[in-house]
Design a protein around this motif. Structure first.
Motif, PDB file in Angstrom:
ATOM      1  N   CYS A   7      39.595  40.306  44.308  1.00  0.00           N
ATOM      2  CA  CYS A   7      41.053  40.373  44.430  1.00  0.00           C
ATOM      3  C   CYS A   7      41.548  41.691  43.845  1.00  0.00           C
ATOM      4  O   CYS A   7      41.324  41.963  42.668  1.00  0.00           O
ATOM      5  CB  CYS A   7      41.711  39.207  43.699  1.00  0.00           C
ATOM      6  N   CYS A  10      44.423  40.709  40.849  1.00  0.00           N
ATOM      7  CA  CYS A  10      44.106  40.109  39.548  1.00  0.00           C
ATOM      8  C   CYS A  10      42.645  40.270  39.154  1.00  0.00           C
ATOM      9  O   CYS A  10      42.260  39.902  38.044  1.00  0.00           O
ATOM     10  CB  CYS A  10      44.519  38.628  39.526  1.00  0.00           C
ATOM     11  N   CYS A  22      43.021  35.438  47.607  1.00  0.00           N
ATOM     12  CA  CYS A  22      42.594  35.089  46.255  1.00  0.00           C
ATOM     13  C   CYS A  22      43.082  33.670  45.918  1.00  0.00           C
ATOM     14  O   CYS A  22      44.273  33.379  46.072  1.00  0.00           O
ATOM     15  CB  CYS A  22      43.186  36.093  45.275  1.00  0.00           C
ATOM     16  N   SER A  24      43.600  32.435  43.077  1.00  0.00           N
ATOM     17  CA  SER A  24      44.517  32.458  41.933  1.00  0.00           C
ATOM     18  C   SER A  24      45.901  32.999  42.310  1.00  0.00           C
ATOM     19  O   SER A  24      46.908  32.355  42.051  1.00  0.00           O
ATOM     20  CB  SER A  24      43.966  33.334  40.807  1.00  0.00           C
ATOM     21  N   CYS A  25      45.950  34.194  42.920  1.00  0.00           N
ATOM     22  CA  CYS A  25      47.256  34.856  43.096  1.00  0.00           C
ATOM     23  C   CYS A  25      47.643  35.045  44.558  1.00  0.00           C
ATOM     24  O   CYS A  25      48.707  35.594  44.835  1.00  0.00           O
ATOM     25  CB  CYS A  25      47.276  36.191  42.352  1.00  0.00           C
TER      26      CYS A  25
HETATM   27 ZN    ZN Z   1      44.135  37.444  42.598  1.00  0.00          ZN
END
Ligand code: ZN
Length: 370
Positions: A7, A10, A22, A24-25
């Motif tokens: 990513c 992040c 990603c 997460s983000c």
């Molecule tokens: Zn990310």
């Protein structure tokens, strides 16, 4: 297939797969694998796949992509006091630079076991994906606005891709492909705007410029819609810099139509994220992306390589396109004329100086213009 997905926002890493974002983000992922210790003499064979050591390690999928001509400008460049070179991407098999991305994307997805590839494009990316899927023996399904028509759509259909016509404005086609993927595990979303593998294929423009010139040009000027070509060029030149084959990455400038310029608007205000716009009508349909997901990456890279972002009007665009055909004999589509339309502005602003070497990437042929 070695390497990993990373990513850019992040830093999270993921194993190689068909994931686009990603976890997460939600930023679009990039592909990464360690660059092998290479010498220029290690590049073997002709054409695009001679750069295989820089690409994901998958069996090549080839239709004669890449290896496009670098044509010295005889009139437009000298008229501005520049050494201008035209990288003519219309010479690719389906008529645009998207073949570079599609070749690598489809080769990777084939290796990962995908069977049916879906994308939302009625333009050059759709045509490239349809052709390379046909070549790979995979099925392609293109989600397009029901209002779409013209030569590119016929090209997509001729290559055997299934067309799904989606009523409503352009974003509805994206919503439809996402919904289809969620209900059907056999469908792989092969997004040309989001896929990490598509950007990998676009790095080859940088390698070819380096090999043709024997060095890196001072400036490269490109149209920016989704930003894949811009980011591919930066990544490609960085590879060459890491190997010590070039000293520095060229200044790479981004050009958008004034009617849809989310990256230029952000650049002018010094912002880190693109400014989403309500897109107006423009003949540069390939750059009509109101809120590009990789736009923040382009803005970051612009700063790092000393690039400028410039918007041009419709008149300037059509004039530049007409002059290129009349004065140099090169017939391109309106989107591809963005760099040429921006050149006088870049010279006036002192960003491009006399006697410097400038490459304009002409992204697609004029033959598909409806
Ligand atoms: Zn990310």
């Amino acid at each position: 297939m070695t390497g990993e997905l990373v990513c850019p926002r992040c830093g999270r890493t993921e194993p190689v797969g068909t994931e686009l974002r990603c976890p997460s983000c939600r930023a679009p992922l990039r592909y990464r694998r360690p660059l092998p210790p290479l010498q220029p003499g290690d590049l073997r064979g002709g054409g695009f796949w001679r750069y295989a050591p820089f690409l994901p390690d998958v069996p090549p999928l080839a239709l004669g992509e890449g290896g496009t001509p670098l044509v010295p400008s005889r009139r437009l460049g000298p008229g501005l006091g520049l050494e201008l070179l035209l990288k003519y991407e219309g010479a690719n098999p389906t008529g645009s630079f998207k073949d570079r991305g599609a070749a690598v994307l489809v080769a990777c997805l084939r290796e990962l076991g995908a069977r049916v590839l879906a994308d939302d494009s009625s333009g050059n990316a759709g045509a490239a994906l349809a052709a390379y899927s046909a070549r790979a023996g995979l099925r392609a399904r293109l989600y397009v606005p029901s209002s779409a028509s013209g030569p590119k759509l016929r090209q997509i259909e001729a290559c055997g891709a299934e067309l799904v016509r989606v009523p409503g404005p352009r974003p509805e086609a994206t919503r439809a492909v996402l919904a289809a993927g969620q209900g059907d595990p056999g469908l792989t979303y092969a997004s040309h705007n989001l896929s990490p593998f598509f950007v990998e294929g676009l790095k080859t423009v940088a390698y070819e410029l380096w090999e043709d010139l024997g060095w890196a040009p001072d400036h490269v000027v490109v149209p920016v819609g989704g930003g894949g070509l811009y980011l591919g060029l930066v990544a490609g030149f960085r590879d060459l810099q890491k190997l010590g084959w070039i000293e520095r990455v060229p200044r790479i400038h981004a050009v958008q139509p004034a009617a849809c310029a989310p990256i230029v608007r952000a650049y002018e205000r010094g912002l880190e994220e693109p400014v989403p716009v309500e897109p107006g009508e423009t003949v540069a349909e390939g750059a009509r992306i109101p809120n590009p997901e990789r736009g923040w990456e382009v803005l970051r890279a612009l700063t790092e390589v000393g690039g400028a972002a410039v918007a041009v009007g419709e008149e300037e665009l059509l004039t530049a396109r007409g002059r290129l055909a009349r004065e140099e004999g090169v017939y391109i589509e309106p989107t591809a004329a963005l760099p040429l339309a921006a050149l006088p502005k870049l010279v006036r602003q002192g960003i491009v100086r006399p006697e410097e070497t400038v490459v304009a990437v002409l992204t697609g042929t004029g033959l598909k213009t409806g």
